[in-house]
Design an enzyme around this catalytic site. Structure first.
Site, PDB file in Angstrom:
ATOM      1  N   ASP A 194      -0.989  -3.573   1.212  1.00 53.24           N
ATOM      2  CA  ASP A 194       0.412  -3.993   1.340  1.00 53.24           C
ATOM      3  C   ASP A 194       0.551  -5.460   1.761  1.00 53.24           C
ATOM      4  OD1 ASP A 194       1.269  -1.491   0.593  1.00 53.24           O
ATOM      5  OD2 ASP A 194       1.511  -0.769   2.647  1.00 53.24           O
ATOM      6  N   LYS A 227       6.790   1.688   8.824  1.00 55.31           N
ATOM      7  CA  LYS A 227       7.260   2.554   7.744  1.00 55.31           C
ATOM      8  C   LYS A 227       6.353   3.782   7.589  1.00 55.31           C
ATOM      9  CE  LYS A 227       7.142   0.975   3.234  1.00 55.31           C
ATOM     10  NZ  LYS A 227       6.716   2.019   2.296  1.00 55.31           N
ATOM     11  N   SER A 228       5.044   3.564   7.568  1.00 50.17           N
ATOM     12  CA  SER A 228       4.105   4.685   7.369  1.00 50.17           C
ATOM     13  C   SER A 228       4.253   5.725   8.474  1.00 50.17           C
ATOM     14  CB  SER A 228       2.662   4.174   7.381  1.00 50.17           C
ATOM     15  OG  SER A 228       2.435   3.339   6.294  1.00 50.17           O
ATOM     16  N   ARG A 235       2.317  -5.650  -9.064  1.00 50.10           N
ATOM     17  CA  ARG A 235       2.296  -6.769  -8.106  1.00 50.10           C
ATOM     18  C   ARG A 235       1.362  -7.892  -8.529  1.00 50.10           C
ATOM     19  NH1 ARG A 235       3.003  -3.296  -2.448  1.00 50.10           N
ATOM     20  NH2 ARG A 235       5.271  -3.146  -2.649  1.00 50.10           N
ATOM     21  N   GLN A 284      -1.465   8.093   1.306  1.00 49.60           N
ATOM     22  CA  GLN A 284      -0.336   8.981   1.002  1.00 49.60           C
ATOM     23  C   GLN A 284      -0.851  10.326   0.517  1.00 49.60           C
ATOM     24  OE1 GLN A 284       1.888   6.764  -1.894  1.00 49.60           O
ATOM     25  NE2 GLN A 284       2.789   5.400  -0.380  1.00 49.60           N
TER      26      GLN A 284
HETATM   27  C1  S3P Z   1       1.039   4.100   2.553  1.00 46.33           C
HETATM   28  C2  S3P Z   1      -0.123   3.967   1.846  1.00 46.33           C
HETATM   29  C3  S3P Z   1      -0.297   2.961   0.789  1.00 46.33           C
HETATM   30  C4  S3P Z   1       0.721   1.841   0.931  1.00 46.33           C
HETATM   31  C5  S3P Z   1       2.106   2.335   1.132  1.00 46.33           C
HETATM   32  C6  S3P Z   1       2.191   3.201   2.376  1.00 46.33           C
HETATM   33  C7  S3P Z   1       1.124   5.180   3.545  1.00 46.33           C
HETATM   34  O1  S3P Z   1      -0.139   3.570  -0.471  1.00 46.33           O
HETATM   35  O2  S3P Z   1       0.679   0.989  -0.187  1.00 46.33           O
HETATM   36  O3  S3P Z   1       3.007   1.249   1.294  1.00 46.33           O
HETATM   37  O4  S3P Z   1       2.054   5.188   4.372  1.00 46.33           O
HETATM   38  O5  S3P Z   1       0.261   6.057   3.499  1.00 46.33           O
HETATM   39  P1  S3P Z   1      -1.317   4.406  -1.161  1.00 46.33           P
HETATM   40  O6  S3P Z   1      -1.550   5.608  -0.345  1.00 46.33           O
HETATM   41  O7  S3P Z   1      -0.787   4.771  -2.522  1.00 46.33           O
HETATM   42  O8  S3P Z   1      -2.479   3.488  -1.219  1.00 46.33           O
END
Ligand code: S3P
Length: 431
Positions: free
Chosen positions: A317, A25-26, A348, A171
Site C-alpha cells: 500500500d 483501515k485494516s 497502480r 485479506q
Molecule cells: C489489506 C491487505 C492488502 C492491502 C489492503 C488491505 C488488509 O491487500 O493492499 O489495502 O487489510 O488485509 P491484499 O490482502 O489483497 O494484499
C-alpha cells in the site's frame, strides 16, 4: 453520489508540525467484523473515517447488526449477535472496499442464509477467486461473474480447511481465519510470505486462540468471541503520505503520535530511514496485541531504494507514494515482483507511470513493477487519481516538490481511506 472534485496542490518549501491519524483501515475492518459475531457490545474508538470502513459498517447493518457512530463520530458502537447473523433483505454493498468483500465473505459463507455481495465499478473488476476457491472447499456455494463480483453466496455449516495460499494476501488469510472460527474442526492456513497479522491479533483480542508456527496459522472452530473496548491505532499507510512528504525536504520535521507500529506493517519506516529520513520512536506501547507509538521525523538526504520480493508484499500500500517521490531521490527507486499492484483499486503500476510522465519524468514500466531514475526535476501537471485513493494522495505528495502547481482530477477518491487528507496536508506544508 460524491461529486467529482479537482484539487490544486502548490509546491512547498517544507513540511512541519504534529499529526494524529484516523484509525488504521485494516484494523477497523477486522474489529468491526469480529465485534459483529462476538457476544456483547464493543466500543471502537478512533475507528477509520474512510468510506471503506463505512462500507463494512453498512454491510454489518444489512445482516442485522447494530453498528453506529457515537461520540461525535469518533467511536463506533457494535452490538454483537454472536456467530449467527440475520438474513439480509438487500445485497451487501461493499462500495470500493476489497477488504470488506474478501474478509466478510468468510463470515457470511458460514451463515444459514443466501447473500449477495456487490461493489462499485472498480471493485467489480477485482479478482475474488482467491476467496471463492477455499470457501467453496469449506462447503459454501459461491456464484460469481467469472471470478469477479457480484458474489452470490449460499452459506453452509462449514468444515475446516488445510489451505496453502497461492497469493500473499492478508485479506484472504483473514477471510479464512474468520470462516475457520465458524467452521467445524481446525483450519490451517499457510502463507507464501508473511503478511500483516491484524486478523490473528484481532481474533486474540476478542478472546479466540490462534496459533502460529512459521508461515502457518491455525484456528479451532467453534470458539466464542466477546466484545471489546479498543482504540484503533493511527493508520500507518495514511501516515506514509506525510512521511514521504517529509522525506522530500531536508528541513522537515513531523511528530506523529498514536501511530500503528505493528512490525508486519512498519517496513516503510526502515526503508525511509535507509533512504536518509531520521525517524526516532519516542514512545511504544502494546494495546490488544498491536504496537502503538509516537515518532519524530526529520528530513535529511533522500537516497534511492529497491523494493522486491517479500518487501513488495509488506509495502504493497506504500509503493504508490514511494514511487511518486522516486524522481527526487539520489539513486532512484526500482519496484519488482509487484503484479498485485495491477489489480488494486486501479492498475497502480500504469497509474504511477502515467502521472510521473505527465510531470515530465522518465519512467520504465515493467509488467511487475517500475524503474524510476533519481535526480529528475518534475513540473506541475494535470494529474489523474484514476478513482484510486492512494494514487490521488501519492501525487499530492509528488506535487509538493514540482515546479509549478498541479491539479489532481478525481481527488475525492482520497475519502476512501482518508477524507481529511488534503486539509491535513495543507496544515503541515510551509510555502
Ligand atoms: C489489506 C491487505 C492488502 C492491502 C489492503 C488491505 C488488509 O491487500 O493492499 O489495502 O487489510 O488485509 P491484499 O490482502 O489483497 O494484499
Amino acid at each position: 453520489m460524491v461529486s467529482k472534485s479537482e484539487t490544486i496542490v502548490c509546491p512547498a518549501r517544507t513540511v512541519r508540525g504534529s499529526v494524529r491519524l484516523p484509525g488504521d483501515k485494516s484494523i477497523s475492518h477486522r474489529y468491526a467484523m469480529l465485534a459483529a459475531i462476538a457476544n456483547g457490545s464493543s466500543r471502537l474508538e478512533n475507528y477509520s473515517t474512510g468510506a471503506d470502513c463505512a462500507s463494512t459498517l453498512r454491510c454489518l447493518k444489512s445482516v442485522g447488526v447494530f453498528a453506529e457512530r457515537a461520540d461525535g463520530a469518533q467511536s463506533v458502537i457494535i452490538r454483537g449477535l454472536g456467530p449467527s447473523l440475520a438474513a439480509p433483505s438487500e445485497p451487501l454493498d461493499c462500495g470500493n472496499s476489497g477488504s470488506t468483500m474478501r474478509m466478510l465473505s468468510g463470515i457470511v459463507a458460514a451463515q444459514k442464509f443466501k447473500s449477495e455481495m456487490v461493489g462499485d465499478a472498480s471493485l467489480s473488476r477485482r479478482p475474488m477467486e482467491r476467496v471463492i476457491k477455499p470457501l467453496t472447499g469449506m462447503g459454501a456455494k459461491i456464484e460469481s461473474h467469472g471470478g469477479k463480483p457480484p458474489l452470490r453466496i449460499t452459506g453452509a455449516g462449514l468444515k475446516a480447511i488445510d489451505y496453502k495460499m497461492p497469493v500473499a494476501s492478508a485479506q484472504v488469510k483473514s477471510c479464512l481465519l474468520f470462516a475457520g472460527l465458524l467452521a467445524d474442526g481446525e483450519t490451517r492456513i499457510e502463507e507464501p510470505v508473511r503478511t500483516r497479522d491484524h486478523g490473528e491479533l484481532a481474533l486474540r483480542a476478542f478472546g479466540a486462540e490462534v496459533a502460529r508456527n512459521g508461515s502457518e496459522v491455525r484456528i479451532r472452530g467453534g470458539q466464542r468471541l466477546r466484545g471489546i473496548e479498543a482504540c484503533v491505532p493511527g493508520d500507518l499507510s495514511s501516515a506514509a503520505f506525510f512521511l514521504c512528504a517529509a522525506a522530500l525536504f531536508p528541513r522537515s520535521h513531523l511528530l506523529i503520535d498514536g501511530l500503528l507500529m505493528n512490525p508486519t506493517r512498519a517496513r516503510l519506516l526502515d526503508i525511509l530511514m535507509q533512504m536518509g529520513l531520521e525517524i526516532s520512536v519516542t514512545q511504544l506501547d502494546e494495546v490488544h496485541g498491536e504496537m502503538v507509538g509516537t515518532i519524530q521525523v526529520d528530513g535529511g538526504r533522500l537516497k534511492g531504494a529497491t523494493i522486491a520480493g517479500a518487501d513488495t508484499a509488506v509495502l504493497i500500500d506504500e509503493i504508490p507514494v514511494l514511487a511518486a517521490i522516486a524522481p527526487y531521490t539520489e539513486q532512484g527507486i526500482e519496484v519488482r515482483d509487484a503484479t498485485e499492484l495491477r489489480i488494486k483499486e486501479s492498475d497502480r503500476i500504469a497509474a504511477i507511470a502515467a502521472n510521473l510522465r505527465l510531470m515530465g519524468a522518465n519512467v520504465e514500466e515493467n509488467e511487475d513493477g517500475l524503474k524510476i531514475p533519481g535526480q529528475q526535476n518534475l513540473r506541475g501537471a494535470v494529474l489523474e487519481s484514476f478513482g484510486d485513493h492512494r494514487i490521488a494522495m501519492a501525487f499530492a505528495v509528488a506535487a509538493l516538490r514540482a515546479e509549478g502547481e498541479s491539479l489532481i482530477r478525481g481527488a475525492e477518491a482520497a475519502a476512501v481511506s482518508y477524507p481529511a487528507f488534503f486539509s491535513t496536508l495543507e496544515g503541515l506544508v510551509e510555502r
